[in-house]
Scaffold this active site. Sequence first.
Site, PDB file in Angstrom:
ATOM      1  N   CYS A  77      62.894  81.813  57.799  1.00 46.62           N
ATOM      2  CA  CYS A  77      62.052  80.929  56.997  1.00 46.62           C
ATOM      3  C   CYS A  77      61.665  81.612  55.678  1.00 46.62           C
ATOM      4  CB  CYS A  77      60.844  80.451  57.810  1.00 46.62           C
ATOM      5  SG  CYS A  77      59.984  79.052  57.044  1.00 46.62           S
ATOM      6  N   HIS A 175      63.645  77.837  62.210  1.00 44.19           N
ATOM      7  CA  HIS A 175      63.021  78.811  63.112  1.00 44.19           C
ATOM      8  C   HIS A 175      63.798  78.851  64.418  1.00 44.19           C
ATOM      9  CE1 HIS A 175      59.239  79.748  60.977  1.00 44.19           C
ATOM     10  NE2 HIS A 175      59.392  78.541  60.461  1.00 44.19           N
ATOM     11  N   GLU A 177      63.399  80.781  66.842  1.00 49.07           N
ATOM     12  CA  GLU A 177      62.460  81.063  67.942  1.00 49.07           C
ATOM     13  C   GLU A 177      61.677  79.826  68.383  1.00 49.07           C
ATOM     14  OE1 GLU A 177      59.775  81.369  64.356  1.00 49.07           O
ATOM     15  OE2 GLU A 177      61.904  81.707  64.772  1.00 49.07           O
TER      16      GLU A 177
END
EC number: 4.3.2.10
Length: 193
Positions: A77, A175, A177
């Site tokens: 990001c 993202h 994650e």
Amino acid sequence: MKIVIINYGAGNIQSIMFAIERLGFTAVLSNDWKEIKAADKVIFPGVGEASSAMKMLIDSGLDVLIPTLKQPVLGICLGMQLMCNKSEEGNTAGLEIFDVNVVKFTSKVKVPQMGWNQIYNLRSDLFKGIAEKEYMYLVHSFYAPNCADAIATTNYEVEYASALKKNNFYGTQFHPEKSGDVGEQILGNFLKL
């Protein structure tokens, strides 16, 4: 394997640590030069505003260290955006790893782009086993236009680079994650590079 997440005060660190743990690894949070240089893999997260995040990098000297790293480095990001030449956000000079300038979405679309969007034109081992047009989670108001370093594309008002690669440096606008099983597979692929 030693995995270091760069800790400079502008990272979404907990969710990355949990994702790495789910993959069976442990990550260390650090802003220590020696520890970062000794890592097998480095993750450079970022949440927030570009100019204040860059100031934190400069204050810790990490702006000098990061471009010299030789192991695989993944910017996520804002981390990816700070690896570009510059950003329109706060008129911020970047680390000049990726040869592209970060620009703002126009007022024609809802900003920030928030939620799930597709990635396609995948071209890197980062996306090994990942199908075209998988959905990833994104939250951002600025983007890197398509360029020579692009290894994935997303469309939101325009087609832009949702992932970048140059030498040992990788970046994702999305993202991984927070992108479910597919995002975790991308993180796992990074750890195997």
